[in-house]
Design an enzyme around this catalytic site. Structure first.
Site, PDB file in Angstrom:
ATOM      1  N   TYR A 104    -127.095 -44.400  17.152  1.00  0.00           N
ATOM      2  CA  TYR A 104    -126.831 -44.692  18.366  1.00  0.00           C
ATOM      3  C   TYR A 104    -125.868 -43.529  19.369  1.00  0.00           C
ATOM      4  O   TYR A 104    -126.136 -42.494  18.414  1.00  0.00           O
ATOM      5  CB  TYR A 104    -125.411 -46.051  18.312  1.00  0.00           C
ATOM      6  CG  TYR A 104    -125.424 -45.862  19.506  1.00  0.00           C
ATOM      7  CD1 TYR A 104    -126.215 -46.720  20.846  1.00  0.00           C
ATOM      8  CD2 TYR A 104    -124.117 -46.447  20.374  1.00  0.00           C
ATOM      9  CE1 TYR A 104    -125.154 -47.041  21.915  1.00  0.00           C
ATOM     10  CE2 TYR A 104    -122.707 -46.629  20.928  1.00  0.00           C
ATOM     11  CZ  TYR A 104    -123.916 -46.449  22.509  1.00  0.00           C
ATOM     12  OH  TYR A 104    -123.600 -46.702  23.198  1.00  0.00           O
ATOM     13  N   LYS A 124    -122.290 -57.127  20.727  1.00  0.00           N
ATOM     14  CA  LYS A 124    -123.484 -57.338  20.534  1.00  0.00           C
ATOM     15  C   LYS A 124    -124.055 -59.036  20.074  1.00  0.00           C
ATOM     16  O   LYS A 124    -123.266 -59.730  21.219  1.00  0.00           O
ATOM     17  CB  LYS A 124    -124.294 -56.132  20.304  1.00  0.00           C
ATOM     18  CG  LYS A 124    -123.759 -54.621  20.321  1.00  0.00           C
ATOM     19  CD  LYS A 124    -124.152 -54.412  21.461  1.00  0.00           C
ATOM     20  CE  LYS A 124    -123.669 -53.097  22.003  1.00  0.00           C
ATOM     21  NZ  LYS A 124    -122.903 -52.067  21.494  1.00  0.00           N
ATOM     22  N   ASP A 173    -123.385 -48.884   9.441  1.00  0.00           N
ATOM     23  CA  ASP A 173    -123.590 -49.584  10.497  1.00  0.00           C
ATOM     24  C   ASP A 173    -124.259 -50.730  10.724  1.00  0.00           C
ATOM     25  O   ASP A 173    -125.540 -50.777  10.749  1.00  0.00           O
ATOM     26  CB  ASP A 173    -123.737 -48.970  12.415  1.00  0.00           C
ATOM     27  CG  ASP A 173    -123.330 -49.386  12.881  1.00  0.00           C
ATOM     28  OD1 ASP A 173    -123.879 -51.040  13.214  1.00  0.00           O
ATOM     29  OD2 ASP A 173    -123.108 -48.710  14.195  1.00  0.00           O
ATOM     30  N   ARG A 185    -100.502 -54.413  19.477  1.00  0.00           N
ATOM     31  CA  ARG A 185    -101.629 -53.316  18.821  1.00  0.00           C
ATOM     32  C   ARG A 185    -101.452 -53.432  17.199  1.00  0.00           C
ATOM     33  O   ARG A 185    -102.401 -52.523  17.287  1.00  0.00           O
ATOM     34  CB  ARG A 185    -100.835 -51.503  19.881  1.00  0.00           C
ATOM     35  CG  ARG A 185    -101.001 -50.855  19.393  1.00  0.00           C
ATOM     36  CD  ARG A 185    -100.449 -49.722  20.229  1.00  0.00           C
ATOM     37  NE  ARG A 185     -99.720 -49.341  20.069  1.00  0.00           N
ATOM     38  CZ  ARG A 185     -98.771 -48.391  19.088  1.00  0.00           C
ATOM     39  NH1 ARG A 185     -99.612 -48.585  17.886  1.00  0.00           N
ATOM     40  NH2 ARG A 185     -97.490 -49.188  18.918  1.00  0.00           N
TER      41      ARG A 185
END
Length: 393
Positions: free
Chosen positions: A108, A205, A180, A55
């Protein structure tokens, strides 16, 4: 003392070898053993490099992060479990109750939800403004404003932000500028070279590129900011899967080739669609009829990227007919795959907005966003022509 083989349930490391793997191995181990408590202290205090618990970091995530760092001209980036994890870690890792954020009004859909619904619940106020107008962004800044979040090319209407103006405003007002860069990618644009303080990617993406990975990435120019982003991501468990990181690293090997082919296809398809009956408008940044074409060329040069949008006459009925007739094109709320995908923002990414809110952004019921893939361009144009004809009833 000789180790008792009866206690050796776990193997003792890898076999010795004078050679090395050409491909990064997948390392799914959740935990990493240390020799002593003092050795573990040395790792946590940064005196030696090493892993402890996945983690907090693992080799596959670090290999991928360093690859994206190099592409962005950055260092120390963090890979997380999704693009929205990256957006969230940047905001909640750096903001506190009483702070204010200015966001582009065409982010988005989930970024918009975070801005308008989730951050206010935590005492962080937000304002949305037009990123194509630096003065509008400046007018939205308050004394308590800490951050500006924009997409250089907006989702889904492909408006191009006035980045030079916004970066100047951010510098003058002492506000962090977060970009972004998912749509443009470092192949087309590197935000740190244009005044950004923090860069975000949905690695899911174009970077990974095969619709089989869910990952995000964030990097800050300032190491102290990056540490705060990393700490929040680790504390809240935004861990990236080693296997996903391995797949994304593999995808980066062909990224430049994929991007260039998809970009060329997008420019060709945009011009083709603009001449079809039933198509009301086409949006592609480098087309002369795009509202921000001059700015797009000034910022991106000849890089139009692989995203385009268009609007049909006939609203939802035409949209349904088009999607049904576009056989072989995935109707799916995603982008960046090797194949072309068709998205309908009113029923997917921007469905949380009211119809009036969507119309104000130019997102009608006949509006589609297209992530153009690697198909043969002539066949792609033929398919879209067939679907456009079907949309006319």
């Amino acid at each position: 003392m000789t180790k008792d083989k009866r206690t050796l349930i776990r193997p003792e490391g890898l076999p010795p070898t004078a050679s090395w793997p050409v491909v990064t191995p997948i390392m799914p181990s959740v935990v990493y053993a240390s020799e002593t408590p003092d050795a573990l202290d040395a790792q946590y205090e940064g005196r030696v490099a090493g892993y402890t618990y996945a983690r907090e970091g693992h080799p596959n995530a670090d290999v991928l992060a360093r690859r994206i760092d190099a592409m962005e001209g950055a260092s120390g980036g963090t890979v997380m479990g999704s693009g929205m994890a990256a957006v969230t870690a940047v905001m909640l890792g750096l903001l506190k109750a009483g702070d204010h954020v200015v966001g582009g009004d065409q982010l988005y859909g989930r970024s918009l939800r975070l801005m308008t619904q989730d951050l206010p619940r935590m005492g962080i106020t937000t304002t949305l403004a037009d990123p194509t107008d630096a003065q509008a962004m400046a007018a939205a800044i308050r004394p308590e404003t800490r951050m500006i979040l924009i997409e250089l090319v907006s989702n889904p209407t492909l408006r191009v932000a006035d980045l030079a103006g916004i970066a100047q405003v951010a510098r003058d007002r002492g506000v962090l500028l977060v970009v972004d860069n998912t749509f443009t990618t470092p192949r087309a644009f590197r935000p740190f070279e244009h005044g950004a303080d923090i860069v975000i990617h949905s690695v899911t993406k174009l970077l990974a590129g095969h619709s089989d990975v869910t990952l995000g990435y964030a990097v800050a120019r300032d190491a102290a900011l990056q540490k705060a982003i990393y700490d929040f991501a680790v504390t809240t468990g935004m861990t990236a899967s080693p296997f996903d990181c391995w797949l994304a690293e593999r995808g980066l090997a062909t990224f430049d080739l994929r991007f260039d082919r998809a970009e060329a296809n997008a420019a060709h398809l945009a011009d083709h669609l603009a001449g079809l009956k039933g198509v009301k408008r086409v949006l592609y940044p480098l087309r002369a009829d795009h509202p921000d074409s001059s700015r797009a060329r000034a910022i991106l040069g000849n890089r139009g990227c692989n995203m385009m949008s268009f609007e049909l006459e006939g609203g939802r009925a035409a949209a349904n007919a088009f999607a049904a007739a576009a056989e072989g094109i995935a109707f799916a709320p995603t982008l960046g795959d090797v194949g072309t995908t068709l998205s309908h923002p009113a029923s997917s990414s921007h469905r949380a907005l009211t119809s009036e809110g969507r119309e104000a952004l130019g997102i009608g019921e006949g509006f589609f966003r297209v992530s153009v893939g690697l198909e043969e361009p002539g066949a792609l144009c033929d398919l879209f022509a067939h679907a456009a004809q079907a949309s006319q009833g």
